[in-house]
Enzyme design. Sequence first.
Site, PDB file in Angstrom:
ATOM      1  N   ASP A  27      45.237  37.264  40.336  1.00 15.83           N
ATOM      2  CA  ASP A  27      43.927  37.157  41.315  1.00 15.83           C
ATOM      3  C   ASP A  27      43.355  35.809  40.935  1.00 15.83           C
ATOM      4  O   ASP A  27      43.373  35.009  40.214  1.00 15.83           O
ATOM      5  CB  ASP A  27      42.927  38.104  40.443  1.00 15.83           C
ATOM      6  CG  ASP A  27      43.449  39.428  40.216  1.00 15.83           C
ATOM      7  OD1 ASP A  27      44.036  39.967  41.313  1.00 15.83           O
ATOM      8  OD2 ASP A  27      42.896  40.280  39.407  1.00 15.83           O
ATOM      9  N   ASP A  83      42.314  51.447  43.813  1.00 17.66           N
ATOM     10  CA  ASP A  83      41.511  50.928  42.667  1.00 17.66           C
ATOM     11  C   ASP A  83      40.843  52.143  41.935  1.00 17.66           C
ATOM     12  O   ASP A  83      40.039  52.756  42.638  1.00 17.66           O
ATOM     13  CB  ASP A  83      40.562  49.993  43.004  1.00 17.66           C
ATOM     14  CG  ASP A  83      41.371  48.517  43.769  1.00 17.66           C
ATOM     15  OD1 ASP A  83      42.253  48.137  43.145  1.00 17.66           O
ATOM     16  OD2 ASP A  83      40.877  48.204  44.902  1.00 17.66           O
TER      17      ASP A  83
END
Length: 255
Positions: free
Chosen positions: A130, A11
């Site tokens: 998500d 990330d």
Amino acid sequence: MLSKRIIACLDVRDGRVVKGVTFEGLRDAGDPAALARRYNVEGIDEVVILDVTATIEARQARLATVRAVAGELFIPLCVGGGIRTEADAAAIIEAGADKVSLNSAALESPALITTLASRYGSQAVVVAIDAKRQDGRFAVYARSGQARTQRAAVEWAREAEARGAGEILLTSIDRDGTGQGFDLEMTACMSEACGIPVIASGGAGTLEHFVDVFTTGHADAALAASMFHFQSHSVSDLKALLATRSIPVRRTRTC
């Protein structure tokens, strides 16, 4: 049975790898290229770069970071974050990625999935989902988990598959960064509903969590960040454990 894949997730924000809990409280985890170099040696099967602020800042993933990471790898690289057009995807592929990951853009323009699958093949198109548990279902969130949509995760995954996606990257927002284990129910529901590979993400904290997600969760691949970045567990130990549980894995390279 096909070998299960172990994937490391980078990330990235402002050129650095970060990690938080449930998408919040990000802390520095290192240089992307340096981590990629280490993972290439340790035996990770794939690396995913997710530029966590690209969509919010209305830009694509930073190409310099993609090039730097790709230059360290001899394994597949998937890149996501801010890919909104065919031109954005082309730039990422040209920078060295093997796959692109679509999230918010796919929700807003599902036809983009088909466009990219037609150009690069379904194997190069990953749809990232998500999801959170909401009102008795798995609700899909966009914009790095900030915006709830009207989509249900399983139904959206089926549509993405029908439109040409080659894989689903399923992240449990509730479990992200907690180290409490993958959401096995969510992953199993997704895996049973889809005819394409499902990558489980969110919650890895122990080696046993991978055993659980590959058995009870029926995942085809599992992704982790913190436990690999901060070296709480090694890739070789993970693969050795999976092998003892008769879960097929790719061999760890020795050089």
